[in-house]
Design an enzyme around this catalytic site. Sequence first.
Site, PDB file in Angstrom:
ATOM      1  N   GLY A  69       0.785  -1.221   0.000  1.00  0.00           N
ATOM      2  CA  GLY A  69       0.000   0.000   0.000  1.00  0.00           C
ATOM      3  C   GLY A  69       0.812   1.264   0.000  1.00  0.00           C
ATOM      4  O   GLY A  69       1.866   1.350  -0.612  1.00  0.00           O
ATOM      5  N   THR A 100       2.294  -2.137  -4.968  1.00  0.00           N
ATOM      6  CA  THR A 100       2.409  -0.854  -5.644  1.00  0.00           C
ATOM      7  C   THR A 100       3.733  -0.168  -5.329  1.00  0.00           C
ATOM      8  O   THR A 100       4.353   0.453  -6.199  1.00  0.00           O
ATOM      9  CB  THR A 100       1.269   0.087  -5.204  1.00  0.00           C
ATOM     10  OG1 THR A 100       0.044  -0.628  -5.214  1.00  0.00           O
ATOM     11  CG2 THR A 100       1.155   1.267  -6.137  1.00  0.00           C
ATOM     12  N   TYR A 131       4.915  -4.201  -9.475  1.00  0.00           N
ATOM     13  CA  TYR A 131       3.823  -3.624 -10.272  1.00  0.00           C
ATOM     14  C   TYR A 131       4.365  -3.071 -11.581  1.00  0.00           C
ATOM     15  O   TYR A 131       3.809  -3.266 -12.643  1.00  0.00           O
ATOM     16  CB  TYR A 131       3.198  -2.453  -9.498  1.00  0.00           C
ATOM     17  CG  TYR A 131       1.833  -2.679  -8.888  1.00  0.00           C
ATOM     18  CD1 TYR A 131       1.556  -3.810  -8.131  1.00  0.00           C
ATOM     19  CD2 TYR A 131       0.841  -1.721  -9.042  1.00  0.00           C
ATOM     20  CE1 TYR A 131       0.318  -3.979  -7.544  1.00  0.00           C
ATOM     21  CE2 TYR A 131      -0.397  -1.875  -8.452  1.00  0.00           C
ATOM     22  CZ  TYR A 131      -0.666  -3.011  -7.708  1.00  0.00           C
ATOM     23  OH  TYR A 131      -1.885  -3.153  -7.138  1.00  0.00           O
ATOM     24  N   ARG A 227     -12.951  -8.616  -9.341  1.00  0.00           N
ATOM     25  CA  ARG A 227     -12.928  -7.196  -8.999  1.00  0.00           C
ATOM     26  C   ARG A 227     -14.225  -6.486  -9.394  1.00  0.00           C
ATOM     27  O   ARG A 227     -14.726  -5.620  -8.677  1.00  0.00           O
ATOM     28  CB  ARG A 227     -11.746  -6.521  -9.693  1.00  0.00           C
ATOM     29  CG  ARG A 227     -11.644  -5.041  -9.428  1.00  0.00           C
ATOM     30  CD  ARG A 227     -10.487  -4.438 -10.208  1.00  0.00           C
ATOM     31  NE  ARG A 227      -9.207  -4.922  -9.748  1.00  0.00           N
ATOM     32  CZ  ARG A 227      -8.567  -4.454  -8.670  1.00  0.00           C
ATOM     33  NH1 ARG A 227      -9.121  -3.518  -7.924  1.00  0.00           N
ATOM     34  NH2 ARG A 227      -7.385  -4.928  -8.335  1.00  0.00           N
ATOM     35  N   ASP A 285      -4.623 -11.762  -0.933  1.00  0.00           N
ATOM     36  CA  ASP A 285      -4.031 -10.427  -1.045  1.00  0.00           C
ATOM     37  C   ASP A 285      -3.679  -9.916   0.355  1.00  0.00           C
ATOM     38  O   ASP A 285      -3.771  -8.722   0.640  1.00  0.00           O
ATOM     39  CB  ASP A 285      -4.976  -9.453  -1.748  1.00  0.00           C
ATOM     40  CG  ASP A 285      -4.241  -8.286  -2.409  1.00  0.00           C
ATOM     41  OD1 ASP A 285      -3.007  -8.349  -2.525  1.00  0.00           O
ATOM     42  OD2 ASP A 285      -4.906  -7.305  -2.783  1.00  0.00           O
ATOM     43  N   SER A 289      -3.034  -3.392   0.714  1.00  0.00           N
ATOM     44  CA  SER A 289      -4.007  -2.352   0.999  1.00  0.00           C
ATOM     45  C   SER A 289      -5.239  -2.543   0.128  1.00  0.00           C
ATOM     46  O   SER A 289      -5.154  -3.024  -1.004  1.00  0.00           O
ATOM     47  CB  SER A 289      -3.402  -0.974   0.728  1.00  0.00           C
ATOM     48  OG  SER A 289      -3.093  -0.828  -0.650  1.00  0.00           O
TER      49      SER A 289
END
Length: 390
Positions: A69, A100, A131, A227, A285, A289
Amino acid sequence: MLKLIKNGILYSPEYKGKCDILVCDDKISYIQEEIIIENLNVEVEVIDAEDKLIFPGFIDSHVHILGGGGEGSFKTRTPELTLTTATTAGVTTIVGCLGTDSVTRDMKSLIAKAKGLKEEGLSCYLYTGSYEVPLKTLMSIREDIMLIDEIIGVGEVAISDHRSSAPTVTEVSKIAADARVAGMLSGKAGIVNVHIGDGKEQLKILNEVCETTEIPITQFIPTHINRNKRLFEEGIRYAKKGGLVDLTTSTTNQFLEQGEMKCSKGLKIMLDNGVKEENITFTSDGQGSLPAFDSSGKFSKLQIGTSKSLYKEVIDAIKIENIPIEVALKVITSNPADNLKLDNKGRIEFGRDADIVIVNKETLEVETVIAMGKVMVRNKEAIIKGTFEK
């Protein structure tokens, strides 16, 4: 010391009925309907599993073990994984990755964290990369996979997301080719774990790679496929072509309201639509975040993913969606083990690692967890804790 698990009903994950299981050190050494120990001249710890179900240890193959995050600035960097967060949820095998942020968290720290978790009792593997493309590796994709024991593939490469680096088909093809060859040379999976965002391109890049190159569709594991409804439907089409798909169990009510689907329901729909059960996995996951953004794309709030969500969705699949236990279990046991070539994981069989979860027959709650032959959780209580959990 030998451990003898008696009188339990075994799902390996296939249903095997009432069995006794003998554990020697960190391996499963014998499975039989009844094992008699009276004449053995050795110390044996007996674990009574009467009226219990016995499952393989759970595999959570997408966890931000260093934390993740930071989408809401430095104060929102999520914490590292602790041992008992995994073990009390029945998770005995973890695959860690960066997220990220590959600036303040890097591959050196990721490898160190994995080695620490292994010392504490978990089995821990890793994806190299990030990422962003070009990937943040320790050395290179091939060198990392071939020379570092813990690294089994590449991930979490982001596509179709406003936080990604917008990689091209050519760039993704080269990543997959490098990972594939490294896997072949090292006997590892060489898999590429791909973060799929909310963008309109969805799985377009992966489809193009598989259609225009010699890279097989099974070289990728696109994750977060639940998602939103549009992506989920595309995931069904992708899986029916032979692709692997991964559903994320950590979510928030806000995301569910925006169209994200619970994994338990998603599994049911995929199976009903003809997706092969072997092509579906769940991951948590964990420690990642869960950022929420408003309509203008501005960060609004953050929650944290957890490995505890992994098995909860399996329970819901069994109890609410009426999916057979042996099918629901595969998404967190044998399927990830097969996809990632974790040959000693995912099944309770002779010679495999002694990763075992014993659950209540009625509630399906986790009661006892054995990782590599060590009892980590007994009667729902963690008896082995992480170094700084004590």
